[in-house]
Design an enzyme around this catalytic site. Structure first.
Site, mmCIF file in Angstrom:
data_model
loop_
_atom_site.group_PDB
_atom_site.id
_atom_site.type_symbol
_atom_site.label_atom_id
_atom_site.label_comp_id
_atom_site.label_asym_id
_atom_site.label_seq_id
_atom_site.Cartn_x
_atom_site.Cartn_y
_atom_site.Cartn_z
ATOM 1 N N ILE A 158 -106.497 -0.517 -62.559
ATOM 2 C CA ILE A 158 -106.856 0.752 -61.945
ATOM 3 C C ILE A 158 -105.599 1.611 -61.904
ATOM 4 O O ILE A 158 -104.481 1.096 -61.927
ATOM 5 C CB ILE A 158 -107.478 0.582 -60.535
ATOM 6 C CG1 ILE A 158 -106.577 -0.253 -59.616
ATOM 7 C CG2 ILE A 158 -108.847 -0.046 -60.626
ATOM 8 C CD1 ILE A 158 -107.150 -0.424 -58.218
ATOM 9 N N ASP A 159 -105.792 2.916 -61.881
ATOM 10 C CA ASP A 159 -104.664 3.842 -61.961
ATOM 11 C C ASP A 159 -103.696 3.642 -60.795
ATOM 12 O O ASP A 159 -104.070 3.161 -59.718
ATOM 13 C CB ASP A 159 -105.165 5.291 -61.941
ATOM 14 C CG ASP A 159 -106.066 5.611 -63.126
ATOM 15 O OD1 ASP A 159 -105.909 4.962 -64.178
ATOM 16 O OD2 ASP A 159 -106.923 6.497 -62.981
ATOM 17 N N LYS A 160 -102.472 4.071 -61.012
ATOM 18 C CA LYS A 160 -101.418 3.965 -59.992
ATOM 19 C C LYS A 160 -101.880 4.529 -58.652
ATOM 20 O O LYS A 160 -101.702 3.899 -57.611
ATOM 21 C CB LYS A 160 -100.170 4.703 -60.473
ATOM 22 C CG LYS A 160 -99.056 4.795 -59.436
ATOM 23 C CD LYS A 160 -97.886 5.625 -59.941
ATOM 24 C CE LYS A 160 -96.825 5.790 -58.862
ATOM 25 N NZ LYS A 160 -95.681 6.619 -59.317
ATOM 26 N N THR A 184 -104.952 5.168 -57.646
ATOM 27 C CA THR A 184 -106.271 4.708 -57.193
ATOM 28 C C THR A 184 -106.062 3.398 -56.458
ATOM 29 O O THR A 184 -105.321 2.535 -56.924
ATOM 30 C CB THR A 184 -107.226 4.507 -58.385
ATOM 31 O OG1 THR A 184 -107.415 5.759 -59.047
ATOM 32 C CG2 THR A 184 -108.568 3.969 -57.930
ATOM 33 N N ARG A 238 -112.788 9.635 -63.396
ATOM 34 C CA ARG A 238 -112.161 10.941 -63.227
ATOM 35 C C ARG A 238 -112.582 11.898 -64.338
ATOM 36 O O ARG A 238 -112.895 13.067 -64.090
ATOM 37 C CB ARG A 238 -110.637 10.774 -63.193
ATOM 38 C CG ARG A 238 -110.152 9.900 -62.047
ATOM 39 C CD ARG A 238 -108.716 9.437 -62.251
ATOM 40 N NE ARG A 238 -107.793 10.555 -62.264
ATOM 41 C CZ ARG A 238 -106.503 10.438 -62.605
ATOM 42 N NH1 ARG A 238 -106.020 9.242 -62.959
ATOM 43 N NH2 ARG A 238 -105.714 11.488 -62.597
#
Length: 341
Positions: free
Chosen positions: A143-145, A147, A263
């Protein structure tokens, strides 16, 4: 380096290539992927009757006895770091963690340390059998930094293969909480006319596109049709905020897990996430829609309002179905409390 030797007898009607035959006939419990087998062949770890086999395309026949020397896992080149972790579950094969906002999952240029992998290596100590021949965690999804939320990480080869297969087959249950601008509505003619968007029972909006790198901004992903990687997101309305409704809390379920998928898909349907710095998450709210404090909280939210809240999968060793939940992080919970007030 010490090695364990595995003996494999080639079964009936084998594939013509050594690597394919071994991938078929190596016991499943050994958890040796075809990629790992090809690497062992290239490293001179595979023999037949004392004959060294270094070509993955070497011919084999039924009844051939193949010896595979499997070196003990090497230490990872990534250094352990004493970083606190929120661990929801752990056993000999896997770990489930609740990743905080701001933590990168894996070291990369620009983020060489302070990552989840650095933290896991310290947490595991010697309790890590290794993945792919190295003593490292098996990252099967990210998962993104910025998130927050749930991640499952493999500690063994058998878990790594089993989890990777479930993600590839899209059988892992992943549910996110997202705060977006506007209120997505399955009855909205604009949405119904948008390519890649359809409605499903339960007022679920399904977004089906391909995703690939943006043509001009290589740091972004973009929606395509006819090229890129297949991506499916399902969104369901949970709560609205404002008078008239101006913001919405959504449950977003992933069928696939592409980079920035939720997103990009939410931006594609015109409902970008609050705070998203990459995909247009900055909009001016009508002065009468929400309170001044709520509007200030929305404008000041500095990262995408996205949280991996639920995760379900079949344990790759025991076969037990496992399900985990993680509450909203403090910043999202505070923002929603402002909106409710």
């Amino acid at each position: 380096m010490a090695s364990n030797v595995m003996q494999v007898v080639i079964g009936a009607a084998p594939p013509p290539r050594l690597d394919k035959a071994l991938a078929r006939d190596v016991p499943e419990a050994a958890a040796l992927s075809r990629t790992r087998l090809a690497r062992l062949i290239g490293e001179g770890q595979v023999t037949r009757g004392g004959e060294l086999l270094t070509d993955p395309k070497a011919r084999v026949a039924e009844g051939d006895v193949i010896d595979i020397a499997i070196p003990e896992a090497e230490d990872s080149h990534i250094g352990p770091e004493n970083i606190p972790l929120d661990v929801l579950y752990e056993d000999a094969d896997l770990i489930v963690v609740n990743k905080p906002v701001g933590m990168v999952v894996h070291p990369a240029p620009g983020s060489p340390s302070g990552t989840l992998v650095n933290a896991l290596l310290h947490h595991f100590g010697d309790d890590l059998s290794g993945v792919g021949g190295a003593k490292r965690p098996g990252i099967v999804h990210r998962i993104d930094k910025d998130t927050s939320g749930l991640l499952v990480v493999a500690k063994s080869d058998r878990a790594h293969h089993g989890l990777a297969a479930q993600f590839e087959a899209h059988t892992v249950a992943r549910s996110y909480r997202a705060l977006c601008y506007g209120v997505p509505d399955t009855g909205d003619p604009r949405l119904r006319g948008l390519r890649g968007v359809s409605a499903e029972p339960g007022a679920v909006i399904k977004v089906t596109t391909q995703l690939a790198r943006h043509r001009t901004d290589r740091q972004k992903q973009a929606v395509f049709f006819g090229q890129g990687r297949h991506a499916v997101t399902r969104a369901r309305l949970l709560e609205t905020f404002g008078t008239p409704p101006t913001l919405a809390l959504l449950e977003c379920r992933l069928e696939t897990g592409r980079t920035h998928q939720i997103r990009v898909h939410m931006a594609h349907i015109g409902h970008g996430l609050v705070g998203d710095p990459t995909y247009g998450g900055r909009r001016k709210l009508a002065a009468s829609a929400v309170s001044a404090s709520a509007a200030e909280a929305v404008q000041g939210f500095s990262r995408q309002a996205l949280h991996a809240a639920e995760l379900g999968f079949e344990h790759p060793v025991s076969g037990e179905w496992m399900r985990f939940e993680a509450p909203l992080p403090a910043d999202m919970a505070t923002l929603i409390a402002h909106l409710r007030s």
